[in-house]
Design a protein around this motif. Structure first.
Motif, short mmCIF file in Angstrom:
data_model
loop_
_atom_site.label_atom_id
_atom_site.label_comp_id
_atom_site.label_asym_id
_atom_site.label_seq_id
_atom_site.Cartn_x
_atom_site.Cartn_y
_atom_site.Cartn_z
N VAL A 432 12.54 -61.04 4.14
CA VAL A 432 13.38 -61.73 5.12
C VAL A 432 14.75 -61.06 5.11
CG1 VAL A 432 14.43 -63.90 5.80
CG2 VAL A 432 12.14 -63.89 4.80
N PRO A 433 15.22 -60.54 6.25
CA PRO A 433 16.54 -59.87 6.28
C PRO A 433 17.64 -60.77 5.75
CG PRO A 433 15.36 -59.49 8.34
CD PRO A 433 14.55 -60.50 7.57
N ASP A 503 11.01 -57.16 16.05
CA ASP A 503 9.65 -57.63 15.71
C ASP A 503 8.59 -56.74 16.34
OD1 ASP A 503 10.67 -61.09 15.99
OD2 ASP A 503 10.70 -59.75 14.26
N GLY A 504 8.88 -55.43 16.38
CA GLY A 504 7.91 -54.49 16.89
C GLY A 504 7.90 -54.33 18.39
N GLY A 525 23.96 -60.57 17.28
CA GLY A 525 23.08 -61.29 16.37
C GLY A 525 21.85 -60.52 15.98
N LEU A 526 21.96 -59.21 15.88
CA LEU A 526 20.80 -58.39 15.56
C LEU A 526 20.54 -58.38 14.05
CD1 LEU A 526 21.48 -55.33 17.91
CD2 LEU A 526 20.16 -57.40 18.37
N PRO A 527 19.27 -58.40 13.65
CA PRO A 527 18.95 -58.36 12.22
C PRO A 527 19.45 -57.07 11.57
CG PRO A 527 17.03 -59.02 13.52
CD PRO A 527 18.07 -58.54 14.49
#
Length: 634
Positions: A432-433, A503-504, A525-527
């Protein structure tokens, strides 16, 4: 936990272990998805309750009531084919497992309850677990509504291998679709083989008592002792009987009736056990009688349980297509299609005291608890893997349970023999990031199976944040260079396109920046770890300016914790080259003007004028000189 009741149960019912051992291979595969249901009508909801986490012991089965009181995670009703609830059928208590498609279509509409019911035994699956599992499609007709898990704390979940349509009330639980048959039925995906094996094993047992049929009554007469009472009956004889009498049956022991024949039709309206009518709700032994009796319809392909009374006892029919108009009390495990089509008929869940796949065998369930500073960063659908292993009949049995971070309860194998020791470990923690996992705590780590008890295991993981934030972003600004940059108005807009994978899946978007260099934010808000690439599209057209190739600094951005990386896009503006005005010279055509067309005439005219003009100039110059000379002489 009622340890005294459990000890008493084990002492009084050694047959539970005997039958479990006889079906050991099948039972090792059994895991029941827990169910809960709703009231039979649209009555006001009662306060949700949490039943005690075990089955009632044999001999202490409850009568009919309306409060969920006990927990049972085994399969209550199983259809190896399709399931249909129609007519004015009302409810199905306990876990309803369908290998094919399920359709709920009440003739006059209304509510159909699954899992926990308005009136039943009160023996229900744990709240929040799957109470309706369908391997195929799940359809609820427009005028019908399916309520699952009513009055049980956490409600009842629904799992479908295919699509689900119609109205559902799950009392806070979830509906999951398109899982595929095996996943939707898990951990009971092989339950058909369990039904087959159990019926074969029980069907091979020799009769211990006698059977007589006369004057519309079938009488089963037992023998002394504490062993299970076994009887044989021809299914054809049951078609003309309406009363069932059990005589001289020892106290508390299970009762097995092996029914033979291809086509069985049976509509009894009276059940007596040792001189007491037990099919009336007013009987204090209603639940005990229902839980003791099992009808093993060994080889029928068609089974009808007719009438509108209370049919007492579990039914095992591995090859039969079955229609039920009576209310049933026990387990209902059939290998073919199953239709409930009576007038207000219901299924009340009573585990068979003979044990095995029909009993309320011991087992365990588990759920996930995520704590720590990073708990909010863990999505609710994050899946953790809990591995279990035990020893059954001298061989190792292993498996895994998938636990969701949102705390959804998952059931492990049920119906395990008393004393089975199950060891639990967590494997393959999810990534989990922004989260670093602390050591997992499993409570309890070792489960010892006790008959009639479902031990709940809580697996706690501490999520620690490994940075101030687990997300980041980027911003974009424009810079201009080159000798023509002064020609570019400050308000000129440029379009920067960005792209990344989430998520791919590819995600694209644009940011509009101005020539004045003001910074513009992109997504923030990017992981962390996301890689963003950039291109500039549709450069503006400006008079006198030629654009060079845009330069991005940096060329790509890798999202870092809590950071917003600035990307500068530099455009070089150079003077656009001046293109000369095109000239189209017309060459003169030599020759006599009299010999050509219009072109020759124009050329000849010019040649005649020039000499005449030169002559005039010469004459004027001569006169001027003469005048000057005379003035000097004078």
């Amino acid at each position: 936990m009622n340890t005294r009741a459990s000890a008493r149960q084990r002492a009084r019912f050694p047959l539970h272990t005997v039958i479990a051992a006889a079906s050991a291979t099948g039972l090792a595969l059994i895991g029941a998805v827990a169910l809960g249901a709703a009231p039979a009508t649209a009555a006001p909801r009662a306060a949700a309750v949490a039943p005690v986490p075990f089955c009632p012991p044999p001999g202490e089965m409850p009568g009919i009531g309306n409060v969920p009181a006990y927990t049972d995670s085994n399969v209550a009703v199983f259809a190896g084919g399709d399931y249909l609830a129609t007519g004015s059928a009302a409810e199905s208590e306990g876990l309803l497992l369908v290998q094919g498609d399920a359709v709920f279509d009440k003739a006059n509409g209304g509510v159909f309850n699954v899992g926990s019911v308005g009136v039943g035994s009160g023996i229900v699956p744990p709240g929040g677990t799957t109470m309706l599992a369908v391997g195929g499609d799940l359809t609820v007709a427009p005028t019908t509504s399916v309520h699952v898990g009513a009055n049980v704390d956490g409600g009842g979940a629904v799992a479908a291998g295919g699509a689900a349509t119609g109205a559902f009330d799950l009392y806070g639980a979830t509906l999951t679709v398109d899982l595929g048959r095996a996943a939707a039925m898990a951990p009971n995906e092989d339950f058909q083989s369990v039904v087959d094996g159990t019926s074969t094993t029980l069907g091979a047992l020799p009769a211990t008592g006698t059977t007589s049929v006369a004057f519309g009554r079938v009488t089963f007469t037992g023998t002394p002792g504490d062993a299970m009472q076994v009887f044989d009956v021809d299914g054809a004889d049951l078609a003309s009987t309406f009363e069932v009498f059990f005589e001289a049956i020892p106290a508390d022991v299970p009762i097995l009736i092996n029914v033979t024949g291809d086509d069985v039709s049976f509509a009894p309206n009276y059940f007596s056990l040792n001189g007491e009518r037990v099919d009336a709700f007013s009987s204090p032994n209603f639940g005990n009688a229902a839980s003791r009796i099992l009808w093993n319809v060994t080889d029928a392909t068609s089974l009808l349980l007719g009438g509108s009374s209370q049919f007492m006892g579990s039914v095992l029919a591995p090859t039969a297509t079955t229609e039920v108009t009576a209310s049933t009390n026990g387990r209902m495990h059939v290998g073919g299609d199953l239709t409930y089509s009576g007038v207000g008929n219901e299924h009340h869940n009573y585990p068979w005291t003979g044990g095995g796949s029909l009993g309320c065998g011991g087992g365990f369930s588990a759920s996930k608890l995520v704590t720590g500073s990073g708990a909010a960063l863990v999505p609710g659908d994050t899946v953790f893997t809990l591995a279990y292993d035990s020893e059954l009949d001298g061989r190792e049995v292993t498996g895994t349970l998938s636990l969701r971070a949102d705390g959804t309860v998952a059931n492990g194998p049920q119906g395990l023999p008393d004393g089975t020791v199950v060891h639990l470990t967590e494997v393959d923690l999810p990534s989990v990031p922004g989260v670093e996992w602390g050591p997992a705590t499993i409570s309890p780590e070792v489960v010892t199976i006790a008959s009639g008890e479902v031990v709940h295991v809580t697996v706690t993981n501490t999520a620690n944040t490994n940075a101030p934030s687990a997300v980041g972003g980027f911003s974009v600004a424009k810079a201009l260079g080159g000798e023509a940059s002064a020609l570019v108005p400050e308000g000129t807009e440029y379009t920067v396109q960005y792209r990344y994978l989430l998520d791919g899946e590819p995600v694209t978007g644009t940011v509009t920046v101005r020539a004045d260099g003001v910074v513009v934010d992109g997504p923030q808000g990017l992981p962390i770890g996301t890689v963003v690439e950039f291109t500039e599209i549709d450069l503006p057209e400006i008079d006198g300016v030629a654009w060079g190739t845009p330069v991005f600094s940096p060329e790509t951005v890798t999202i870092a914790d809590g950071a917003s990386t600035l990307v500068t896009v530099t455009n070089t503006a150079t003077d656009a080259p001046v293109e000369p005005t095109p000239v189209d010279p017309t060459p003169e055509t030599p020759g006599d003007g009299a010999q050509g067309g219009g072109s020759g005439l124009a050329s000849t005219g010019v040649q005649a004028v020039l000499p005449a003009l030169l002559a005039v100039l010469l004459v004027a110059a001569g006169i001027t000189a003469l005048v000057v000379r005379r003035r000097r002489t004078a």
